[in-house]
Design a protein around this motif. Structure first.
Motif, PDB file in Angstrom:
ATOM      1  N   ASP A   1      45.377  46.038  43.042  1.00 15.99           N
ATOM      2  CA  ASP A   1      44.693  45.857  43.232  1.00 15.99           C
ATOM      3  C   ASP A   1      43.371  46.908  43.330  1.00 15.99           C
ATOM      4  O   ASP A   1      42.543  46.899  42.991  1.00 15.99           O
ATOM      5  CB  ASP A   1      44.826  46.698  44.690  1.00 15.99           C
TER       6      ASP A   1
ATOM      7  N   LEU B   1      41.854  44.422  40.280  1.00 17.14           N
ATOM      8  CA  LEU B   1      41.298  43.798  40.902  1.00 17.14           C
ATOM      9  C   LEU B   1      39.553  44.406  40.962  1.00 17.14           C
ATOM     10  O   LEU B   1      38.401  43.361  40.601  1.00 17.14           O
ATOM     11  CB  LEU B   1      41.355  42.629  42.981  1.00 17.14           C
TER      12      LEU B   1
ATOM     13  N   LYS C   1      43.151  36.087  41.872  1.00 17.05           N
ATOM     14  CA  LYS C   1      43.470  36.609  41.325  1.00 17.05           C
ATOM     15  C   LYS C   1      45.603  36.885  41.343  1.00 17.05           C
ATOM     16  O   LYS C   1      45.516  36.154  42.085  1.00 17.05           O
ATOM     17  CB  LYS C   1      43.777  37.980  41.447  1.00 17.05           C
TER      18      LYS C   1
ATOM     19  N   ASP D   1      43.409  37.038  46.435  1.00 18.51           N
ATOM     20  CA  ASP D   1      44.066  37.410  45.949  1.00 18.51           C
ATOM     21  C   ASP D   1      45.354  36.923  46.164  1.00 18.51           C
ATOM     22  O   ASP D   1      46.604  37.536  47.128  1.00 18.51           O
ATOM     23  CB  ASP D   1      44.649  39.134  45.790  1.00 18.51           C
TER      24      ASP D   1
END
Length: 288
Positions: free
Chosen positions: A239, A242, A169, A145
């Motif tokens: 977050d 994800l 991501k 991420d």
């Protein structure tokens, strides 16, 4: 555990309160809310803020057995200021999560997990960066991420993480910044394909804020326009997004289903205060 998250756990200090945060902790929190078995690798200080974080995680049924304690450095804090619908962050350093260790027992834990989630921020200091690199070598499916918070990253670190990623991501601004290092291409899809081809990443997720998100999965693009909600704050919404995506991907649900649910939970969390509101999965499913 099917997922282990690595990196910062901290307090987001808002104008009127403090709330628990840190991208990997947020992802871990939401994975657990969504019925997954996830643990967090991090480090707290031997102080009141660290104790309060552990109390929060324990009360949220988040597995904390991999959280370390630092006797020298304080628990992480971030001074957060809201600018319209976006947040600006002053990320204090150095703090405990800059000094995460990677003993053999931890490498063994990571090697047994199906997914390993990490971000670029936790690699800002050499100590945690060395541990992260060792853990990535042991990991199976690596979820990266990208979290570009100037001045807390270096190009060499980003390139290494991109090379390691099985699932990437990032948001549309980060996509533009990173792709500009390799090409003058301005077309969104071509920027995504550039990263996919250059770093051999088959799954790339790009969030676009209010405009939804896009997914490149096995050379095919999927798009979702997102969900319209009244925004309380955007802390942790990416977050949650994800975690929502992974909760479906883990069970081999379709790319369309995973992307839609990710957008739904991201919007839901943006409609709540803080990164880790209490909720049940049914509330997210019913949300607009």
């Amino acid at each position: 555990m099917n997922t282990i998250c690595f990196g910062e756990i901290l307090w987001d200090v808002l104008p009127n309160e403090k709330v628990p945060g840190g991208a990997p902790m947020n992802v871990c929190y939401h994975l657990n809310r969504l019925g997954q078995s996830a643990a967090i690798i991090s480090k707290i200080g031997n102080d009141e803020n660290g104790s309060d974080l552990m109390k929060f995680l324990d009360s949220s049924q988040v597995n904390t057995k991999l959280v370390q304690v630092d006797e020298e450095h304080q628990t992480g804090i971030v001074i957060a200021t809201q600018k319209g619908n976006e947040m600006e962050y002053d990320i204090v350093q150095p703090v405990a999560w800059d000094f995460i260790d990677s003993p053999k027992a931890l490498l063994d834990e990571v090697s047994r997990a199906d997914y390993f989630v990490c971000g670029s921020l936790a690699a800002r200091h050499g100590h945690s960066r060395k541990s992260l690199y060792a853990l990535l070598e042991a990991a199976k499916t690596k979820v990266v991420d990208i979290n570009l918070r100037p001045p807390h990253y270096e190009r060499s670190t980003l390139e290494y993480l991109l090379q390691q990623a099985d699932i990437l991501k990032l948001n549309n601004h980060e996509l533009a910044m990173i792709s500009a290092s390799y090409s003058t291409e301005n077309d969104f899809a071509k920027q995504v394909q550039l990263l996919s081809e250059k770093f051999a990443i088959s799954t790339i997720i790009v969030t676009k804020g209010e405009a939804g998100a896009a997914l490149l999965f096995q050379n095919k693009f999927y798009y979702h326009d997102g969900f319209k909600v009244k925004v309380a704050d955007t802390i942790g919404s990416g977050d949650a997004f994800l975690a929502g995506f992974l909760s479906k991907h883990i069970h081999n649900e379709s790319p369309e289903t995973a992307l839609e649910f990710a957008c739904k939970i991201g919007a839901f969390v943006a409609s709540q205060k803080g990164a880790c509101p209490k909720y049940e999965i049914e509330q997210v499913e019913k949300a607009p």
